[in-house]
Write a protein that holds these residues in place. Structure first.
Motif, mmCIF file in Angstrom:
data_model
loop_
_atom_site.group_PDB
_atom_site.id
_atom_site.type_symbol
_atom_site.label_atom_id
_atom_site.label_comp_id
_atom_site.label_asym_id
_atom_site.label_seq_id
_atom_site.Cartn_x
_atom_site.Cartn_y
_atom_site.Cartn_z
ATOM 1 N N CYS A 1 32.997 50.188 43.827
ATOM 2 C CA CYS A 1 33.928 49.045 43.869
ATOM 3 C C CYS A 1 33.602 48.039 42.768
ATOM 4 N N LEU A 2 32.327 47.722 42.632
ATOM 5 C CA LEU A 2 31.929 46.754 41.615
ATOM 6 C C LEU A 2 32.220 47.291 40.213
ATOM 7 N N ALA A 3 31.950 48.574 40.002
ATOM 8 C CA ALA A 3 32.216 49.165 38.690
ATOM 9 C C ALA A 3 33.705 49.177 38.392
ATOM 10 N N LEU A 4 34.515 49.535 39.374
ATOM 11 C CA LEU A 4 35.963 49.566 39.155
ATOM 12 C C LEU A 4 36.513 48.180 38.844
ATOM 13 N N MET A 5 35.937 47.159 39.447
ATOM 14 C CA MET A 5 36.408 45.802 39.166
ATOM 15 C C MET A 5 36.257 45.468 37.692
ATOM 16 N N PHE A 6 35.094 45.778 37.133
ATOM 17 C CA PHE A 6 34.860 45.430 35.734
ATOM 18 C C PHE A 6 35.462 46.465 34.783
ATOM 19 N N ILE A 7 35.639 47.704 35.260
ATOM 20 C CA ILE A 7 36.281 48.693 34.412
ATOM 21 C C ILE A 7 37.751 48.353 34.209
ATOM 22 N N SER A 8 38.422 48.008 35.303
ATOM 23 C CA SER A 8 39.864 47.777 35.210
ATOM 24 C C SER A 8 40.189 46.498 34.450
ATOM 25 N N SER A 9 39.460 45.420 34.737
ATOM 26 C CA SER A 9 39.714 44.156 34.033
ATOM 27 C C SER A 9 38.555 43.212 34.290
ATOM 28 N N TRP A 10 37.687 43.055 33.311
ATOM 29 C CA TRP A 10 36.482 42.265 33.538
ATOM 30 C C TRP A 10 36.804 40.798 33.754
ATOM 31 N N TYR A 11 37.850 40.280 33.074
ATOM 32 C CA TYR A 11 38.159 38.861 33.238
ATOM 33 C C TYR A 11 38.798 38.586 34.596
ATOM 34 N N TYR A 12 39.653 39.520 35.066
ATOM 35 C CA TYR A 12 40.184 39.366 36.413
ATOM 36 C C TYR A 12 39.069 39.443 37.448
ATOM 37 N N ALA A 13 38.081 40.314 37.204
ATOM 38 C CA ALA A 13 36.955 40.447 38.136
ATOM 39 C C ALA A 13 36.171 39.140 38.227
ATOM 40 N N ILE A 14 35.945 38.507 37.085
ATOM 41 C CA ILE A 14 35.208 37.242 37.089
ATOM 42 C C ILE A 14 36.007 36.166 37.815
ATOM 43 N N VAL A 15 37.323 36.126 37.569
ATOM 44 C CA VAL A 15 38.158 35.121 38.238
ATOM 45 C C VAL A 15 38.139 35.333 39.748
ATOM 46 N N ALA A 16 38.246 36.588 40.191
ATOM 47 C CA ALA A 16 38.233 36.870 41.627
ATOM 48 C C ALA A 16 36.897 36.472 42.246
ATOM 49 N N MET A 17 35.795 36.749 41.541
ATOM 50 C CA MET A 17 34.488 36.378 42.073
ATOM 51 C C MET A 17 34.315 34.864 42.124
ATOM 52 N N VAL A 18 34.834 34.169 41.117
ATOM 53 C CA VAL A 18 34.743 32.703 41.121
ATOM 54 C C VAL A 18 35.531 32.133 42.290
ATOM 55 N N ILE A 19 36.727 32.673 42.540
ATOM 56 C CA ILE A 19 37.533 32.195 43.674
ATOM 57 C C ILE A 19 36.783 32.435 44.981
ATOM 58 N N ALA A 20 36.242 33.650 45.144
ATOM 59 C CA ALA A 20 35.510 33.954 46.379
ATOM 60 C C ALA A 20 34.270 33.073 46.503
ATOM 61 N N GLY A 21 33.580 32.828 45.377
ATOM 62 C CA GLY A 21 32.394 31.967 45.420
ATOM 63 C C GLY A 21 32.725 30.536 45.795
ATOM 64 N N MET A 22 33.834 30.016 45.259
ATOM 65 C CA MET A 22 34.245 28.655 45.609
ATOM 66 C C MET A 22 34.592 28.546 47.086
ATOM 67 N N ILE A 23 35.292 29.549 47.603
ATOM 68 C CA ILE A 23 35.628 29.526 49.033
ATOM 69 C C ILE A 23 34.359 29.596 49.869
ATOM 70 N N TYR A 24 33.418 30.440 49.430
ATOM 71 C CA TYR A 24 32.147 30.574 50.162
ATOM 72 C C TYR A 24 31.418 29.237 50.229
#
Length: 1174
Positions: free
Chosen positions: A659-682
């Protein structure tokens, strides 16, 4: 004793007399009457013993007044009746409650520890409700009759397998899979599909383990993740899953509109562009308009009623199955009779079929064709034409060669990635190339986006999502723990086989140029996958349109309910409004927010741009499902007992890694944005969210990490470099359970700056069995104050008979392993001179002694109310350190720690030390400056010389006043005790202390809270038997709370009185007239003028004079140098070894700190806390 016979007669609850039909206790349990019979007559004069068995009452039923008809029990064999006088029915129980008599030992705990039958009854009536749906619980508590709803009857096939198929098969299969195969080639396409299917399969295995570990209410993946990883992770991933589901709805709607405008009704387009360069923008605008309209209609349909969506779901699923079957049939038919879809080629370049107006794929047919006119400047044969057009000829190839053509062994196996604007070409055809690229004005088929392997992964992955559909319906399943694993894994296997086989079929049946033609322009605008379908392409077109519409409706139905479940859990405060809905529970506000977010996806308007967005959110959700399973497995949580046993933590970690590899394989910038959103909510939930405790795995991980760290800390004492104050803050509560000095905690927070250990403790006087509620209230008070002051730490409340004992116990027992406090912070006893109760300052001195014995550092802020709060930063000033004796370096370290906080950050630091006559003050100053340099501490240094060592008259007079005051208070307490005892003895015996008859003095040292003495005549010894008639007098020369003195006197007196083995030991002392006169003369001096003159003639003790001299001289120097300091840090002298000088010790500290606003008395723990080494 008579034998007693028990006869158990089962009865119904409504048959029990005297009880209403609506009794909540009896409606939930079966009744049984117990009859008591005797084989012989019972002697009424002999009461039944308490151990006769079964004759105690239970607290299970309601009490009532005993009536004659209830009090007597019938004999089954004709014997006499047993009257209720032989049953001690002290609780007012009816005989109807005798059926719980076997559980009488547990009756007092029935409210907190219910019977097993009651527990099982509640479990049997369990209803699968969405977590947080409190309306049902409130309705039941009011007493409404529960509607007899249908029990869940859905099995594995209808409840899990088919919903998963419907959610997994979607728009990507029909609109993009052929393009993925043509661009990536069969091998790489198989790799993409296999990786994505492996990811979902491993996630399904982890999900099955979680779903079968207990009952999973309706709530699906959000419920599983939140209960496994805690509210922070659960809320963050739940919102990510919600956003993914919402954007999936937008993607399905865009897919439906693309099918509508491209293949069903191309003329319905509102925006058209006459220029070829503007066709893409016009198409996007059409998608936005029609997508918004479609979203509005779907939202209204969901708002009107979900039942209509559920009724249409089967129709949409049938469309999907029919479409897939038609693809397989078409592929088989193509082996014998390939469909006729010719593709026009110019050289090896593909011609757009929409531009061939006369259906002639040639330059001339008697006359010039429409293609000639598009490549040349005129219809004449001698017109100027494009060079590539002139040097290459037109040809037609079969777009669908068929299964038996062997085309898969050619170019279709290998990838053919294109950049935006490139012409779709067939490499096997010969052509003459020229350097200039093709113009967009020419009728070629162009690539609309730049393709790559990673891009295709992001676009394809949404086609394998939807594996959570079965777990979302867990409330409707007959056996969820069996159906969810089987149905979900079978659905993934089915879809994986379909995708992998379709990749091979597409590569074997369709030509590469057609596969790379995303919108089917080369085959006259037909849907590419439809060209393979049997009997007509319209089967796929219509079927895919309805299936995408159905998938969009399912997303718009599920996403609001997921948001409502998160809102009702109350873990994200700003989402509370979305927990409300219509009267029937439909999430109206959540649907509105979902529609608005989906509209953002509609405005993007490109299916290829929306797909990677929801890929990120789904991958993050799956990642945490795998993490939850792996954590629970590795931690071996006792509650982790899944029925699904085919899982392993390595599989979960492999799924998480994919899952982690696919996130950065498909779109690394989208992956970072999604992680930032999840981190802010956390972090938002962590700081402002609800305080939930769900027994999550992260709590177990924290516990394991804490245990490991504590064991590591236990290996040895902390190094000096790692020393930091681990505080135990002692707070005192008043009668209303309010903290007397809350500023003490403020100072602790400034000293800690959020680092290290902080334990806030208090002592509640009393007995633990009776004062447990007060202790809980005190603990809550401390927690609220800690939250207010933003102190991260723990609170501890100890109940003890005496405050000093409680403080001693707290100092001894606080902390765990290597995380024990090393510094005690306590307040100064204010107005101790004026206080009639000496226990405040005696407790203070006792605490100083206890901390010294425990080798703990001690901080005592004096005038704590004058210390600045966290909102009052000091803009200037100094922190003055008076380093009189070396005490481990605490005085050096504390100012540095204080200056890390914003309140003290702008304060300078000055260090003063005292030089005696024999010291070289100049050299001392240099050495001190060098020492501070090596310590990396910036401070001003000053050495104060104290030359005059003569004792002044003021010092002598101050010492004399101190000792006279102490003596006077002591005599006043003794006189008061004498008078009370004399009054008591006169009033009870009719004699006075001057009579010749002897009086006896009884000491009862068995009471631990205080010592009781009483005097009586020999013939009145019976007074001692009545303990309530004793007058409780304060023992002479001691205080109620003085353990040491009282204990020594008890031992001394008991040693002379003989050794009695009784628990209440008594010592008899005979008082005669001579002894009384002698005692009054020696102990009651202040009651006579001679005794008062003796007190005035006291000569002060030499050691006290010397101590007072030191205190006075130091105070003069400190006030002179540091009168303007923000705070003064000062070595705290130790208490005297002789406890008779405790009061003088308090006076010395007062003199030492007079005239200073804010003082911090510091006493080290005996170990070095600062070092010059790195």
């Amino acid at each position: 004793m008579a034998s007693v016979r028990f006869t158990v007669t089962p009865t119904k609850a409504e048959d029990l007399p005297g009880l209403s039909d609506t009794s909540p206790d009896l409606s939930s349990r079966s009744g049984a009457r117990v009859r008591f019979g005797s084989r012989e007559s019972v002697n009424r004069s002999e009461p039944l013993s308490e151990t006769s068995g079964g004759l105690t009452t239970t607290a299970g039923g309601g009490g009532g007044t005993e009536t004659p008809e209830h009090s007597n029990t019938d004999q089954g064999d004709g014997n006499s009746k047993i009257s209720s006088v032989y049953i001690n029915n002290s609780h007012g129980m009816d005989d109807d409650d005798f059926y719980d008599r076997n559980l009488a030992l547990f009756e007092e705990e029935m409210d907190t520890r219910p019977k097993v039958s009651s527990l099982l009854n509640r479990l049997a009536n369990y209803t699968n409700l969405t977590q947080g749906a409190k309306e049902h619980e409130e309705a039941e508590s009011i007493g409404e009759k529960k509607k007899t709803g249908k029990s869940p009857q859905m099995g594995t096939f209808m409840g899990v397998y088919l919903p998963c198929l419907q959610n997994i098969f979607g728009v990507i299969l029909f609109l993009r899979l052929t393009w993925v195969v043509g661009t990536a080639g069969v091998l790489q396409a198989l790799c993409i599909v296999f990786i994505c299917c492996c990811c979902t399969m491993l996630t399904a295995i982890s999900m099955s383990a979680i779903a079968t570990n207990g009952v999973v209410p309706a709530g699906g993946s959000y419920f599983m993740i939140s209960r496994s990883l805690g509210p922070e992770f659960g809320g963050a991933v739940g919102l990510c899953f919600y956003l993914g589901t919402t954007f999936a709805g937008a993607m399905y709607i865009l897919g439906a509109i693309e099918i509508l405008l491209m293949y069903i009704a191309p003329k319905a387009a509102i925006f058209e562009s006459k220029h070829p360069d503007g066709e893409g923008a016009a198409m996007l605008n059409n998608m936005r308009v029609y997508g918004s309209i479609c979203l509005l209609l779907m939202s209204l349909l969901v708002f009107v009623g979900v039942k209509y969506v559920n009724k249409l779901a089967s129709i949409f699923l049938a469309c999907v199955i029919v479409s897939i079957i038609s693809i397989y049939i078409g592929a088989l038919v193509s082996a014998f009779k390939p469909p006729n879809f010719p593709v026009c080629m110019l050289g090896n370049r593909t011609i757009n079929g929409h531009e061939i107006y006369d259906s002639q794929c040639a330059k001339t047919v008697l006359v010039t064709t429409s293609l000639w006119k598009q490549f040349c400047q005129g219809p004449e044969l001698n017109s100027s034409c494009d060079e590539y057009f002139m040097t290459n000829n037109f040809s037609e190839i079969e777009g669908i060669p068929g299964l038996a053509s062997g085309i898969i062994s050619g170019k279709n196996v290998w990838s053919s990635y294109l950049s935006k604007g490139d012409v779709v070409e067939k490499g096997s055809l010969s052509s003459s190339h020229f350097s200039h690229p093709a113009s967009t004005h020419q009728p070629y088929v162009f690539a609309d986006i730049t393709t790559s392997f990673t891009l295709l992964v992001g676009i394809f992955f949404p086609s394998v999502t939807g594996i959570m559909a079965g777990s979302n319906r867990s409330g409707d399943l007959k056996d969820a723990q069996r159906s969810i694993p089987i149905g979900t894994i079978l659905a993934i296997l089915t879809t994986s086989i379909v995708y992998l086989s379709n990749v091979i079929l597409f590569g074997a049946c369709i030509d590469g140029v057609v596969l790379r033609d995303k919108f089917g322009d080369s085959v006259n605008g037909n849907l590419v996958v439809g060209t393979l379908a049997w009997p007509t392409p319209w089967v796929i077109v219509i079927g895919s349109f309805f299936s995408t519409c159905g998938a969009g409706l399912q997303s718009l139905t599920g996403a609001p309910r997921l948001l409502q479940a998160i809102a009702k859990d109350n873990i994200i405060p700003f989402l509370r409004v979305f927990g409300h809905g219509k009267a029937n529970g439909e999430p109206t506000w959540a649907l509105l927010l979902t529609a608005l977010i989906a509209e953002l996806g509609i405005l993007i308007a490109s299916l290829d741009l929306v797909a990677p967005i929801l890929t990120m959110f789904f991958l993050m959700c799956y990642l945490f499902v795998n993490l939850a399973c792996a954590l629970q497995t590795l931690l071996r949580t006792p509650n982790w007992r899944p029925r699904f046993s085919y899982y392993h933590w390595t599989l979960s970690f492999l799924g998480m890694t994919i899952c982690l590899a696919l996130m950065f394989i498909s779109s690394w910038y989208y992956a970072i944005v999604a992680m930032v959103i999840a981190g802010m909510i956390y972090k938002y939930i962590e700081y402002h969210g609800a305080e939930k405790e769900w027994g999550d795995g992260i709590r177990g991980l924290s516990l394991s990490a804490a245990r490991y760290a504590l064991l590591r800390l236990e290996e040895g004492p902390p190094h000096t470099k790692n020393w930091r104050p681990q505080l135990l803050v002692l707070l005192k509560l008043d009668e209303d359970a309010h903290v007397k000095s809350p500023r003490l905690l403020t100072f602790a927070s400034q000293l800690k700056a959020g680092k290290g250990l902080t334990i806030v403790g208090t002592v509640v006087s009393g007995n633990f069995l009776h004062s447990y509620g007060e202790a809980l209230a005190a603990e809550q008070t401390l927690k609220h104050l800690m939250d207010k002051e933003r102190v991260k730490g723990f609170c501890q409340c100890i109940v003890a008979q005496k405050p000093r004992e409680g403080i001693s116990h707290m100092i001894q027992s606080s902390g765990l392993g290597g995380m024990k406090p090393n510094t005690v912070v306590m307040g100064w006893p204010h107005a101790w001179r004026q206080s009639e109760d000496p226990q405040a300052w005696k407790t203070f001195i006792n605490t100083v002694r206890v901390t010294t014995a425990a080798h703990l550092a001690l901080l005592v802020p004096k005038n704590i109310s004058l210390f600045p709060s966290n909102s009052e930063p000091c803009t200037e000033g100094y922190i003055d350190v008076w380093w009189i004796v070396h005490d481990g370096g605490m005085l050096m370290l504390l100012p540095f720690l204080l200056r890390q906080h914003k309140v003290w950050r702008k304060c300078g630091m000055r260090i003063f030390t005292v030089a005696q006559m024999e010291d070289n003050s100049i050299q001392m100053k240099k050495d001190l400056a060098t020492f501070l340099y090596h310590l990396r501490i910036e401070a001003e240094v000053e050495v104060v010389e104290m030359h005059d060592s003569d004792i002044s008259a003021y010092t002598y007079e101050r010492t004399l006043m101190m000792e006279q005051r102490s003596q006077m208070l002591r005599q006043m307490r003794l006189s008061k005790s004498d008078r009370e005892r004399e009054t008591y003895c006169r009033g009870h015996s009719g004699h006075n202390l001057r009579s010749a008859a002897p009086l006896h003095f009884i000491l009862n040292p068995s009471e631990k809270d205080e010592r009781r003495r009483v005097c009586f005549l020999p013939n009145q010894a019976q007074l001692v038997k009545d303990r309530n008639s004793m007058l409780r007098l304060t023992s002479i020369g001691s205080d109620d709370d003085d353990d040491t003195d009282g204990g020594e006197r008890d031992r001394a007196v008991s040693g002379g009185g003989g050794g009695s083995s009784e628990h209440h030991r008594r010592v008899q002392m005979t008082w005669t007239k001579e002894k009384t006169s002698q005692y009054r003369a020696t102990h009651s001096g202040c009651s006579t003028p001679e005794g008062f003159r003796d007190m005035l003639s006291i000569r002060p003790d030499h050691s006290n004079v010397r101590r007072m001299h030191t205190a006075v001289k130091l105070n003069e120097v400190i006030v002179n140098k540091s009168h303007d300091a923000r705070v003064v840090l000062l070595n705290m002298p130790g208490p005297p070894r002789n406890q008779e000088g405790d009061e003088n010790y308090m006076e010395f500290l007062e003199v030492l700190t007079e005239g200073l606003e804010r003082v911090l008395l510091v006493r080290g723990g005996g170990s070095e806390v600062i070092t010059i080494y790195s």
